[in-house]
Design an enzyme around this catalytic site. Structure first.
Site, PDB file in Angstrom:
ATOM      1  N   ASP A   1     -61.780  46.976 -24.064  1.00 60.25           N
ATOM      2  CA  ASP A   1     -60.751  47.712 -24.815  1.00 60.25           C
ATOM      3  C   ASP A   1     -60.840  49.202 -24.511  1.00 60.25           C
ATOM      4  OD1 ASP A   1     -59.005  48.693 -26.757  1.00 60.25           O
ATOM      5  OD2 ASP A   1     -60.269  48.125 -28.466  1.00 60.25           O
ATOM      6  N   GLY A   2     -59.698  49.768 -24.059  1.00 56.36           N
ATOM      7  CA  GLY A   2     -59.621  51.214 -23.880  1.00 56.36           C
ATOM      8  C   GLY A   2     -59.216  51.606 -22.467  1.00 56.36           C
TER       9      GLY A   2
ATOM     10  N   ASP B   1     -55.985  47.445 -34.629  1.00 53.63           N
ATOM     11  CA  ASP B   1     -57.024  48.472 -34.753  1.00 53.63           C
ATOM     12  C   ASP B   1     -57.056  49.024 -36.173  1.00 53.63           C
ATOM     13  OD1 ASP B   1     -58.201  48.765 -32.079  1.00 53.63           O
ATOM     14  OD2 ASP B   1     -56.159  49.290 -31.470  1.00 53.63           O
TER      15      ASP B   1
ATOM     16  N   MET C   1     -62.914  49.567 -36.995  1.00 53.00           N
ATOM     17  CA  MET C   1     -63.619  50.820 -36.701  1.00 53.00           C
ATOM     18  C   MET C   1     -63.805  51.546 -38.025  1.00 53.00           C
ATOM     19  SD  MET C   1     -61.408  51.595 -33.329  1.00 53.00           S
ATOM     20  CE  MET C   1     -60.235  50.362 -33.859  1.00 53.00           C
TER      21      MET C   1
ATOM     22  N   HIS D   1     -53.999  42.573 -30.872  1.00 51.48           N
ATOM     23  CA  HIS D   1     -55.166  43.355 -31.266  1.00 51.48           C
ATOM     24  C   HIS D   1     -54.723  44.351 -32.346  1.00 51.48           C
ATOM     25  CE1 HIS D   1     -59.124  45.200 -30.330  1.00 51.48           C
ATOM     26  NE2 HIS D   1     -58.524  46.375 -30.465  1.00 51.48           N
TER      27      HIS D   1
ATOM     28  N   SER E   1     -52.462  45.877 -28.075  1.00 48.35           N
ATOM     29  CA  SER E   1     -52.858  46.540 -29.321  1.00 48.35           C
ATOM     30  C   SER E   1     -51.632  47.176 -29.972  1.00 48.35           C
ATOM     31  CB  SER E   1     -53.897  47.627 -29.043  1.00 48.35           C
ATOM     32  OG  SER E   1     -53.993  48.458 -30.192  1.00 48.35           O
TER      33      SER E   1
ATOM     34  N   HIS F   1     -59.936  44.662 -34.990  1.00 51.21           N
ATOM     35  CA  HIS F   1     -61.054  45.502 -34.541  1.00 51.21           C
ATOM     36  C   HIS F   1     -61.335  46.529 -35.633  1.00 51.21           C
ATOM     37  CE1 HIS F   1     -62.245  48.767 -31.307  1.00 51.21           C
ATOM     38  NE2 HIS F   1     -63.236  48.473 -32.118  1.00 51.21           N
TER      39      HIS F   1
ATOM     40  N   MET G   1     -58.808  51.562 -38.638  1.00 45.74           N
ATOM     41  CA  MET G   1     -59.651  52.772 -38.632  1.00 45.74           C
ATOM     42  C   MET G   1     -59.661  53.399 -40.023  1.00 45.74           C
ATOM     43  SD  MET G   1     -58.422  54.492 -35.058  1.00 45.74           S
ATOM     44  CE  MET G   1     -58.063  53.489 -33.607  1.00 45.74           C
TER      45      MET G   1
ATOM     46  N   MET H   1     -66.304  48.602 -25.380  1.00 45.52           N
ATOM     47  CA  MET H   1     -65.313  49.691 -25.396  1.00 45.52           C
ATOM     48  C   MET H   1     -65.398  50.501 -24.105  1.00 45.52           C
ATOM     49  SD  MET H   1     -63.692  49.411 -28.226  1.00 45.52           S
ATOM     50  CE  MET H   1     -62.673  50.883 -28.043  1.00 45.52           C
TER      51      MET H   1
HETATM   52  C1  DX5 Z   1     -59.136  52.683 -29.461  1.00 46.37           C
HETATM   53  C2  DX5 Z   1     -58.650  51.319 -29.881  1.00 46.37           C
HETATM   54  C3  DX5 Z   1     -57.937  50.622 -28.791  1.00 46.37           C
HETATM   55  C4  DX5 Z   1     -56.648  51.309 -28.401  1.00 46.37           C
HETATM   56  C5  DX5 Z   1     -56.330  50.959 -26.989  1.00 46.37           C
HETATM   57  O1  DX5 Z   1     -59.892  53.235 -30.444  1.00 46.37           O
HETATM   58  O2  DX5 Z   1     -59.741  50.516 -30.266  1.00 46.37           O
HETATM   59  O3  DX5 Z   1     -57.702  49.264 -29.097  1.00 46.37           O
HETATM   60  O4  DX5 Z   1     -55.581  50.939 -29.227  1.00 46.37           O
HETATM   61  O5  DX5 Z   1     -55.303  51.772 -26.544  1.00 46.37           O
HETATM   62  P1  DX5 Z   1     -55.140  52.108 -25.009  1.00 46.37           P
HETATM   63  O6  DX5 Z   1     -54.982  50.796 -24.289  1.00 46.37           O
HETATM   64  O7  DX5 Z   1     -53.927  52.959 -24.953  1.00 46.37           O
HETATM   65  O8  DX5 Z   1     -56.392  52.824 -24.566  1.00 46.37           O
HETATM   66 ZN    ZN Z   2     -59.320  48.335 -30.388  1.00 43.05          ZN
END
Ligand code: DX5
Ligand code: ZN
Length: 226
Positions: free
Chosen positions: A177-178, A37, A70, A35, A10, A68, A39, A139
Site C-alpha cells: 500500500d502506497g 483508510d 491507522m 480498501h 482505496s 486499514h 485515520m 506500507m
Molecule cells: C496511506 C493510505 C493508503 C493511501 C494510498 O496512508 O494507507 O491506502 O490511500 O494512496 P495512494 O495509492 O495514492 O498512495
Molecule cells: Zn491504506
C-alpha cells in the site's frame, strides 16, 4: 500457473461528494476488494472515515471491505467496524496495543485480520504474528495521505516477506500500500505482492481504465516472476 494478483482501490482518493457512485463504478470495473483508510488524527496527522461511512456504502457492493486502521488505539474500534460491515481489519504493529489481544478481538468479531508495517519497521516485528493473520500489509509510503511517492527502499522487505511466507508455508496474503501506479505495480508484483492497494492510481477519474492498466501491469509482472 501465474498468480492472480488482487487490486484493492482505496476510497480515500474517491470524490466524497459522489462516494457511492464511485464505489459502484470501482465494483463494476472489477475491484477485488475496497480498501478503507481509517485515520484518527493522532497515529497519523489526518482524519478520515468512521463506521457510519462504512455502513452507508456497505449495501452498494458485495466486494469485500478491507479496513486499514491507522489509529493509536485499534482494539476499542474493532467491534464497531466489524458491525459496520468490514470483511477484514488490519492494524499497525506500531500502534499502542497488545497486538495478540487485538488480533484475537478481530477474530472474535468474526472478520479477517491483518498486520501492517510502516516503511521503517523491519519485517522481523511481524514474524511471530504471521500464523495468526490473514494479511500482512507492507506500507510503501509513510501512512497518512494518498498521493505520496512510492518508496523503493521498501522493496527488499516485500521480497523478504514473500520468501518467508513461501518457505514457512504460511497462509497469509501479502498486501502492499502506497504510491502504487502502473510502473510501481510491476515492481511490487515482481517482488511477490498478492494484493495491491491503490488510491490515486485508481480514483477519482477514469476508474475502469486505471484499474485495467494496473491489473495488466501487475499480471505481466506476476507471470514474469513464476
Ligand atoms: C496511506 C493510505 C493508503 C493511501 C494510498 O496512508 O494507507 O491506502 O490511500 O494512496 P495512494 O495509492 O495514492 O498512495
Ligand atoms: Zn491504506
Amino acid at each position: 500457473m501465474a498468480r492472480r494478483i488482487k487490486i484493492a482501490p482505496s476510497i480515500l482518493s474517491a470524490r466524497f461528494d459522489r462516494l457511492g457512485e464511485q464505489v459502484v463504478e470501482a465494483t463494476k470495473a472489477g475491484a477485488d476488494m475496497l480498501h478503507i483508510d481509517i485515520m484518527d488524527g493522532h497515529f497519523v496527522p489526518n482524519l478520515t472515515m468512521g463506521p457510519a461511512i462504512v455502513k452507508s456504502i456497505r449495501p452498494l457492493t458485495k466486494v469485500p471491505f478491507d479496513a486499514h486502521l491507522m489509529v493509536t488505539h485499534p482494539q476499542g474500534l474493532v467491534k464497531v467496524f466489524a458491525e459496520a460491515g468490514v470483511d477484514d481489519l488490519t492494524v499497525h504493529v506500531e500502534s499502542e496495543h497488545e497486538v495478540s489481544a487485538t488480533l484475537k478481538a478481530i477474530a472474535d468479531a468474526g472478520v479477517k485480520s491483518g498486520l501492517v508495517l510502516n516503511p521503517a519497521t523491519p519485517f522481523e516485528k511481524a514474524v511471530r504474528y504471521l500464523v495468526d493473520v490473514d494479511l500482512l500489509l507492507v506500507m510503501t509510503v509513510h501512512p497518512g495521505f494518498a498521493g505520496q511517492a512510492f518508496r523503493a527502499d521498501v522493496v527488499p522487505k516485500i521480497k523478504e516477506a514473500r520468501a518467508y511466507i513461501d518457505r514457512e508455508g504460511i497462509g497469509c496474503e501479502l498486501q502492499v500500500d502506497g504510491g502504487i501506479k502502473v510502473d510501481t505495480a510491476r515492481i511490487v508484483a515482481e517482488a511477490g505482492a498478492d494484493i495491491l492497494v491503490s488510491g490515486s492510481g485508481v480514483f477519482p477519474d477514469h476508474i475502469a481504465e486505471n484499474l485495467r492498466a494496473l491489473r495488466a501491469a501487475a499480471e505481466a509482472a506476476g507471470k514474469a516472476r513464476r
